[in-house]
Design a protein around this motif. Structure first.
Motif, PDB file in Angstrom:
ATOM      1  N   ALA A 263       0.822  -1.210   0.000  1.00 19.96           N
ATOM      2  CA  ALA A 263       0.000   0.000   0.000  1.00 19.96           C
ATOM      3  C   ALA A 263       0.855   1.260   0.000  1.00 19.96           C
ATOM      4  O   ALA A 263       0.566   2.227  -0.731  1.00 19.96           O
ATOM      5  N   LEU A 264       1.897   1.277   0.802  1.00 19.92           N
ATOM      6  CA  LEU A 264       2.760   2.455   0.884  1.00 19.92           C
ATOM      7  C   LEU A 264       3.498   2.684  -0.435  1.00 19.92           C
ATOM      8  O   LEU A 264       3.699   3.835  -0.846  1.00 19.92           O
ATOM      9  N   GLN A 265       3.898   1.590  -1.087  1.00 17.46           N
ATOM     10  CA  GLN A 265       4.555   1.738  -2.385  1.00 17.46           C
ATOM     11  C   GLN A 265       3.614   2.368  -3.402  1.00 17.46           C
ATOM     12  O   GLN A 265       3.997   3.273  -4.151  1.00 17.46           O
ATOM     13  N   ILE A 266       2.371   1.897  -3.428  1.00 24.34           N
ATOM     14  CA  ILE A 266       1.382   2.480  -4.337  1.00 24.34           C
ATOM     15  C   ILE A 266       1.156   3.955  -4.023  1.00 24.34           C
ATOM     16  O   ILE A 266       1.101   4.802  -4.921  1.00 24.34           O
ATOM     17  N   LEU A 267       1.043   4.279  -2.737  1.00 18.98           N
ATOM     18  CA  LEU A 267       0.821   5.667  -2.339  1.00 18.98           C
ATOM     19  C   LEU A 267       1.994   6.544  -2.753  1.00 18.98           C
ATOM     20  O   LEU A 267       1.799   7.626  -3.331  1.00 18.98           O
ATOM     21  N   ASP A 268       3.215   6.096  -2.478  1.00 15.14           N
ATOM     22  CA  ASP A 268       4.394   6.906  -2.798  1.00 15.14           C
ATOM     23  C   ASP A 268       4.500   7.150  -4.307  1.00 15.14           C
ATOM     24  O   ASP A 268       4.728   8.281  -4.753  1.00 15.14           O
ATOM     25  N   TRP A 269       4.376   6.093  -5.092  1.00 14.18           N
ATOM     26  CA  TRP A 269       4.449   6.248  -6.546  1.00 14.18           C
ATOM     27  C   TRP A 269       3.349   7.167  -7.053  1.00 14.18           C
ATOM     28  O   TRP A 269       3.585   8.031  -7.891  1.00 14.18           O
ATOM     29  N   SER A 270       2.126   6.955  -6.560  1.00 14.50           N
ATOM     30  CA  SER A 270       0.975   7.702  -7.069  1.00 14.50           C
ATOM     31  C   SER A 270       1.043   9.168  -6.662  1.00 14.50           C
ATOM     32  O   SER A 270       0.610  10.052  -7.423  1.00 14.50           O
ATOM     33  N   TRP A 271       1.558   9.425  -5.486  1.00 15.53           N
ATOM     34  CA  TRP A 271       1.769  10.817  -5.077  1.00 15.53           C
ATOM     35  C   TRP A 271       2.768  11.497  -6.012  1.00 15.53           C
ATOM     36  O   TRP A 271       2.553  12.624  -6.460  1.00 15.53           O
ATOM     37  N   ASP A 272       3.857  10.782  -6.331  1.00 15.60           N
ATOM     38  CA  ASP A 272       4.868  11.364  -7.218  1.00 15.60           C
ATOM     39  C   ASP A 272       4.291  11.652  -8.601  1.00 15.60           C
ATOM     40  O   ASP A 272       4.624  12.664  -9.225  1.00 15.60           O
ATOM     41  N   TRP A 273       3.439  10.768  -9.103  1.00 15.94           N
ATOM     42  CA  TRP A 273       2.787  11.001 -10.395  1.00 15.94           C
ATOM     43  C   TRP A 273       1.737  12.107 -10.289  1.00 15.94           C
ATOM     44  O   TRP A 273       1.547  12.893 -11.218  1.00 15.94           O
ATOM     45  N   GLY A 274       1.026  12.155  -9.178  1.00 18.32           N
ATOM     46  CA  GLY A 274      -0.163  12.990  -9.097  1.00 18.32           C
ATOM     47  C   GLY A 274       0.033  14.384  -8.558  1.00 18.32           C
ATOM     48  O   GLY A 274      -0.666  15.317  -8.979  1.00 18.32           O
ATOM     49  N   TRP A 275       0.955  14.569  -7.605  1.00 11.43           N
ATOM     50  CA  TRP A 275       1.073  15.888  -6.983  1.00 11.43           C
ATOM     51  C   TRP A 275       1.670  16.881  -7.975  1.00 11.43           C
ATOM     52  O   TRP A 275       2.732  16.653  -8.555  1.00 11.43           O
ATOM     53  N   ASP A 276       0.994  17.992  -8.152  1.00  8.14           N
ATOM     54  CA  ASP A 276       1.405  19.021  -9.092  1.00  8.14           C
ATOM     55  C   ASP A 276       2.350  19.983  -8.379  1.00  8.14           C
ATOM     56  O   ASP A 276       1.921  20.793  -7.555  1.00  8.14           O
ATOM     57  N   GLU A 277       3.649  19.886  -8.671  1.00 13.64           N
ATOM     58  CA  GLU A 277       4.637  20.715  -7.990  1.00 13.64           C
ATOM     59  C   GLU A 277       4.479  22.194  -8.319  1.00 13.64           C
ATOM     60  O   GLU A 277       4.857  23.059  -7.536  1.00 13.64           O
ATOM     61  N   GLN A 278       3.910  22.491  -9.478  1.00 13.01           N
ATOM     62  CA  GLN A 278       3.761  23.892  -9.871  1.00 13.01           C
ATOM     63  C   GLN A 278       2.581  24.561  -9.181  1.00 13.01           C
ATOM     64  O   GLN A 278       2.709  25.670  -8.644  1.00 13.01           O
ATOM     65  N   TYR A 279       1.427  23.899  -9.185  1.00 10.81           N
ATOM     66  CA  TYR A 279       0.208  24.521  -8.665  1.00 10.81           C
ATOM     67  C   TYR A 279      -0.340  23.850  -7.409  1.00 10.81           C
ATOM     68  O   TYR A 279      -1.251  24.385  -6.776  1.00 10.81           O
TER      69      TYR A 279
END
Length: 390
Positions: A263-279
């Motif tokens: 679960a933590l691996q999925i969360l970490d990867w998905s956060w990296d894909w999903g979190w918008d560093e610009q906005y």
């Protein structure tokens, strides 16, 4: 840490009980036909009397869930019962499957190949059974769940998404069956529930693609990448939601290490894909090869991925005590509360542009209503209570 968590818990509960739940009680409850309207404009006025069958179940679940875990207000239980009664009276076809949309009085409008209407009806019935002690609703939930398994497993009942030339399996139904079974298991025990959770966990592993550090929305039945625009799709919010479903199950199993790590691996990867560093905020879609996504809303910020990130990061902090997850929670909650609540008319906007400005101001439609936002507020307050007990 304790002050931080207490502050958020108090805010979640206050906003839930003073804003979100009253908004739908006041504007959504159909006191004539029963059930809930969700196609509401910004001010809560009705735009369309078409009823989402998904939301009869989702709303029925949320108000019973609030009754059970926040405050036992009779109006919460009455609204839940109204939605369930409407489901039983109007939302089943003669083949046992449920409709997707009906008219205000329950006249059928549309049926789809999915079983999500069934899943939400089942969790509404199970949560209502928990609230009332009426075992009949637990048995109805279990029966509906078993029907879902039969619909999914019997060839010819559900129309496939693609023709046999491109065999595929989907992430959505795999993950939702975990949560559906877990919700029902809280009120009634049956080997089918645990069996389904085990099967879904094993199947989820097929969607995990380490070479792309991603969980995909569809793969071949043996877990290979389908190298097309659809096949390369990452839905970060969906994956983050899956992560907390798995963390919840890991907690049920005494924080099973293998499941927690998955679960933590999925969360970490998905956060990296999903979190918008610009906005800031969780973006809608990515392509696992970094190519332009196909979906028209690919760079928008919808309401529900933000709420799933709030829950998932709290669960991750509870599981690990790692302050990194509390910082992720702060980012997700701060961004959501900065951009989504409507200070003039209440409730939250659902559809934002990438920069966080409002794309359209309606409070609901066939797909948005009283579910993700109140579930986040209830679930988050419960997780915080558990963390602080430690």
């Amino acid at each position: 840490m304790e002050q931080y968590l207490n502050t958020w818990r108090e805010r979640y509960v206050a906003d839930l009980t003073n804003d979100i739940l009253p908004f739908w009680l006041r504007n959504g409850w159909d006191k004539v036909n029963g059930g809930v309207y969700t196609c509401l404009n910004r001010d809560g006025s009705l735009m369309d009397s078409t009823k989402s069958v998904w939301f009869q179940g989702r709303c029925g679940y949320i108000y019973a869930f609030a009754y059970n875990n926040i405050e036992p207000r009779q109006e919460y239980l009455d609204f839940s019962r109204s939605c369930i009664d409407f489901i039983e009276a109007h939302c089943f076809d003669t083949d046992g499957r449920m409709y997707f949309e009906v008219m205000a009085d329950g006249t059928p409008l549309r049926k789809r190949r999915y079983v999500f209407s069934e899943s939400f009806a089942a969790i509404a019935m199970s949560e209502y059974a928990l609230a009332t002690g009426d075992k009949r609703y637990a048995e109805k939930a279990l029966k509906l769940f078993q029907d879902m398994r039969r619909f999914i497993d019997t060839p010819g009942i559900l129309q496939p998404k693609y023709l046999p030339v491109q065999p595929s399996i989907g992430h959505s139904i795999t993950m939702i069956m975990i949560n559906t079974a877990a919700c029902i298991r809280r009120v009634i025990e049956h080997p089918d529930l645990d069996r389904q959770i085990d099967e879904s966990i094993e199947k989820l592993k097929l969607f995990i693609q380490p070479q792309y550090k991603a969980l995909l929305e569809m793969v071949t039945p043996d877990g290979r990448l389908i190298d097309t625009l659809n096949g390369r799709t990452i839905n970060p919010g969906h994956c983050i939601e899956t992560a907390w479903f798995l963390l919840e199950e890991a907690k049920y199993r005494g924080w099973d290490k293998e499941l927690t790590d998955m679960a933590l691996q999925i969360l970490d990867w998905s956060w990296d894909w999903g979190w918008d560093e610009q906005y800031g905020g969780i973006i809608n879609f990515r392509d696992c090869k970094g190519l332009p996504p196909q979906d028209y809303s690919q760079d928008m910020k919808f309401w529900w991925p933000q709420t799933e990130a709030v829950i998932a990061t709290l669960y991750a902090y509870e599981a690990t005590g790692d302050a990194r997850y509390l910082e992720m929670h702060r980012k997700a909650s701060d961004w959501a509360y900065t951009h989504l609540p409507d200070p003039e008319y209440g409730e939250w906007f659902g559809y934002l542009h990438r920069d966080g400005t409002v794309a359209q101001p309606a409070k609901g439609n066939i797909f948005k209503g009283p579910f993700h936002i109140p579930r986040m507020m209830i679930k988050s307050s419960m997780i915080i209570n558990e963390i602080l007990k430690k």
